[in-house]
Design an enzyme around this catalytic site. Structure first.
Site, mmCIF file in Angstrom:
data_model
loop_
_atom_site.group_PDB
_atom_site.id
_atom_site.type_symbol
_atom_site.label_atom_id
_atom_site.label_comp_id
_atom_site.label_asym_id
_atom_site.label_seq_id
_atom_site.Cartn_x
_atom_site.Cartn_y
_atom_site.Cartn_z
ATOM 1 N N SER A 61 0.638 -1.827 -0.074
ATOM 2 C CA SER A 61 0.185 0.431 -0.230
ATOM 3 C C SER A 61 1.031 1.030 0.116
ATOM 4 C CB SER A 61 -0.508 0.087 1.166
ATOM 5 O OG SER A 61 -0.095 -0.187 1.980
ATOM 6 N N LYS A 62 0.447 2.608 -0.810
ATOM 7 C CA LYS A 62 0.322 3.588 -0.794
ATOM 8 C C LYS A 62 1.194 3.672 0.650
ATOM 9 C CE LYS A 62 -2.622 6.312 -2.414
ATOM 10 N NZ LYS A 62 -3.337 6.245 -3.549
ATOM 11 N N ARG A 63 0.358 3.869 1.996
ATOM 12 C CA ARG A 63 0.767 4.333 2.644
ATOM 13 C C ARG A 63 2.022 3.976 3.682
ATOM 14 N NH1 ARG A 63 -4.386 5.821 7.086
ATOM 15 N NH2 ARG A 63 -5.013 7.923 4.976
ATOM 16 N N ASN A 86 4.400 2.214 1.679
ATOM 17 C CA ASN A 86 5.663 1.733 0.153
ATOM 18 C C ASN A 86 5.595 3.208 -0.890
ATOM 19 O OD1 ASN A 86 7.934 -0.093 -0.173
ATOM 20 N ND2 ASN A 86 6.715 -0.814 1.050
ATOM 21 N N ARG A 139 6.546 11.916 5.056
ATOM 22 C CA ARG A 139 6.643 10.472 5.541
ATOM 23 C C ARG A 139 8.027 11.079 6.210
ATOM 24 N NH1 ARG A 139 4.461 5.700 3.212
ATOM 25 N NH2 ARG A 139 6.717 5.806 1.302
#
Ligand code: GLU
Length: 500
Positions: free
Chosen positions: A253-255, A257, A469
């Site tokens: 998932s983009k959250r 990776n 992030r």
């Protein structure tokens, strides 16, 4: 002898995803190994979410990776059109056939009734799904409703008992009870098909022999097989590939990776290293060698060697592999060429020049001013975030909320980004200057760079997300508990209307 034909069928609803490239690679290898054809089909039946930009980006990204298709919307071929939005009449004809055969039915249920049904099923802890209400209508009632123009969808009939056996090239037979299968909508009230109908019709008409796709579709296979049966067609062989995973084994998932292919291109990975790495996802060369090209993979390809354990997409491993490609496969000359192609991409330079032209006196001023456009994560520490008016928690919150806000942006456009930032500053009760400070640090690594809004626009969502992030991690990260609190606060904030 039938010619092997495989396909990748992306929906153009977002950034080109590494998962699409991974599935494309295996389809391509399988087709090439059998001297067959690899097709690209655009599944844009979701009119609201599909965009021409996303389609163009997907084609460009797969092209960059060298995953070349033989037929597709840009290339043509004997089985076109290759874009589902251009095939509406074909689906209409096929759905009419199912209606005439009694394999499908009109459903006039209102969304209120369906919502209520869902709520009731949830309360009673029953399986969710359509209850067959409109199956009871007789022909005259259907005709009346149709001539009164009552909005309706068309659903497929599903057997009420028994099991469907799904044969898969990689697993034992999967048995799914028909009772678990919903009476799938095949055609929506706007007359457009759903994925299930369009996918089956197209796979058949495009003479696809092997459907190699992500595991998430396995539960849809019974509906698809039933449609083949209704139409009297031979179904292609199915092969459901294991999904790519984050390090914690959750679905990639983009959250957690970066998932967009564009990110890897912008971060300076070589396409051949990326495809090599994707080839190592659940698959290995017979001699276990780690570096291999697409032609080498084709030469030794055997789909049976795919292992079903969820392959982890680990960017550190990719870094290592990419490093080897840079060092071991490129001569100095090639290295130079590849580097300049990457560094002097005209679209990137075109976006940056207007931002710096007014600020430089010599070309030598450019590199320090723009280095952050060409770097990975900025080398920052907690001290960089020190600020008179902001605590580290404030900064962390700003970065997190901004990351969430940016996710909701429909079009990645400078003015939209600016508006979003200004509104967020106001909602959070910070002066714009203070609010922008941690964003500057996270994005550019220092508080005096080119406009941070322009920079965000140029860098793109993936790089920005990764840097926000990173900033949050430098500030100590967010625990699961903190995340829950922040999510709640953010939800309140997101719904807050501003007076201005
Ligand atoms: N359009 C589907 C997707 O986005 C294709 C799934 C399939 O290959 O059947 O993944």
């Amino acid at each position: 002898m039938t010619v092997v034909r495989t396909r990748i069928a992306p929906s153009p609803t977002g950034d080109p995803h590494v998962g699409t490239a991974y599935i494309a690679l295996f389809n391509l290898c399988f087709a090439r190994q059998h001297a067959g054809k690899f097709i690209l089909r655009i599944e844009d039946t979701d009119q609201l979410r599909s965009t021409p930009k996303s389609e163009a980006d997907i084609l460009a990204a797969l092209g960059w990776l060298g995953l070349n298709w033989d037929e597709g919307p840009d290339k043509g071929g004997d089985f076109g059109p290759y874009r589902q939005s251009e095939r509406t009449d074909i689906y209409k004809k096929h759905v009419d056939q199912l209606l005439a055969q009694g394999n499908a039915f009109h459903c006039f249920c209102s969304s209120e009734r369906l919502d209520e049904l869902r709520t009731r099923q949830m309360a009673e802890k029953k399986a969710l799904g359509y209850d067959g209400h409109c199956l009871q209508l007789d022909e005259t009632e259907v005709k009346e409703k149709l001539s009164a123009n009552i909005p309706h969808v068309i659903r497929m009939k599903i057997p009420t008992a028994g099991t469907c056996v799904v044969k898969d090239m990689l697993r034992e037979d999967v048995e799914i009870e028909w009772q678990q299968i919903d009476m799938q909508v095949l055609m929506k009230s706007d007359g457009l098909p759903t994925y299930h109908l369009a996918n089956v019709v197209d796979d058949h008409l495009m003479e696809i022999t092997h459907v190699i796709r992500g595991e998430e579709w396995i539960n849809s296979a019974p509906k698809h097989l039933l449609l083949y049966q209704y139409f009297g067609w031979k179904a292609p062989l199915l092969c459901h590939m294991p999904l790519l995973r984050n390090a914690d084994k959750s679905k990639l998932s983009k959250r957690k990776n970066p998932t967009s292919i564009g990110y890897y291109q912008r971060m300076g990975y070589l396409p051949e290293a990326v495809t090599n790495y994707l080839g190592m996802m659940g698959w290995s060369m017979p001699d276990e060698r780690e570096m291999f090209s697409i032609p080498e993979m084709v030469e030794h390809f055997d789909i049976k060697r795919v292992s079903l354990g969820g392959p982890v997409f680990d960017t550190e491993k990719l870094d290592w592999l990419n490093g080897r490609y840079l060092r071991e496969t490129l001569s100095d000359e090639e290295f130079m060429q590849r580097f300049s192609q990457w560094a002097f991409r005209p679209d990137m330079l075109q976006a940056i020049v207007p931002l710096i032209k007014q600020r430089v006196e010599r070309f030598t001023d450019i590199a320090p001013l723009t280095a952050f456009f060409f770097s990975g994560l900025p080398p920052i520490s907690e001290q960089n975030f020190e600020h008179k008016k902001l605590t580290p928690d404030d900064s962390k919150k700003i970065l997190q909320y901004l990351a969430w806000d940016l996710e909701t942006l429909e079009a990645w456009h400078r003015d939209r980004i600016e508006k979003m930032l200004m509104q967020l500053a106001e909602k959070m009760g910070f002066a714009v200057r203070d609010f922008l400070f941690p964003i500057f640090i996270a994005i550019a690594g220092n508080p005096v760079s080119t406009s941070v809004i322009d920079s965000i626009a140029v860098l793109g969502l993936d790089i920005v997300r990764a840097r926000l992030r990173h900033g949050i991690e430098i500030l100590g990260g967010v625990s699961k508990k903190q995340l829950k609190i922040l999510e709640k606060e953010y939800a309140v904030l997101a719904h807050q209307q501003l007076s201005s």
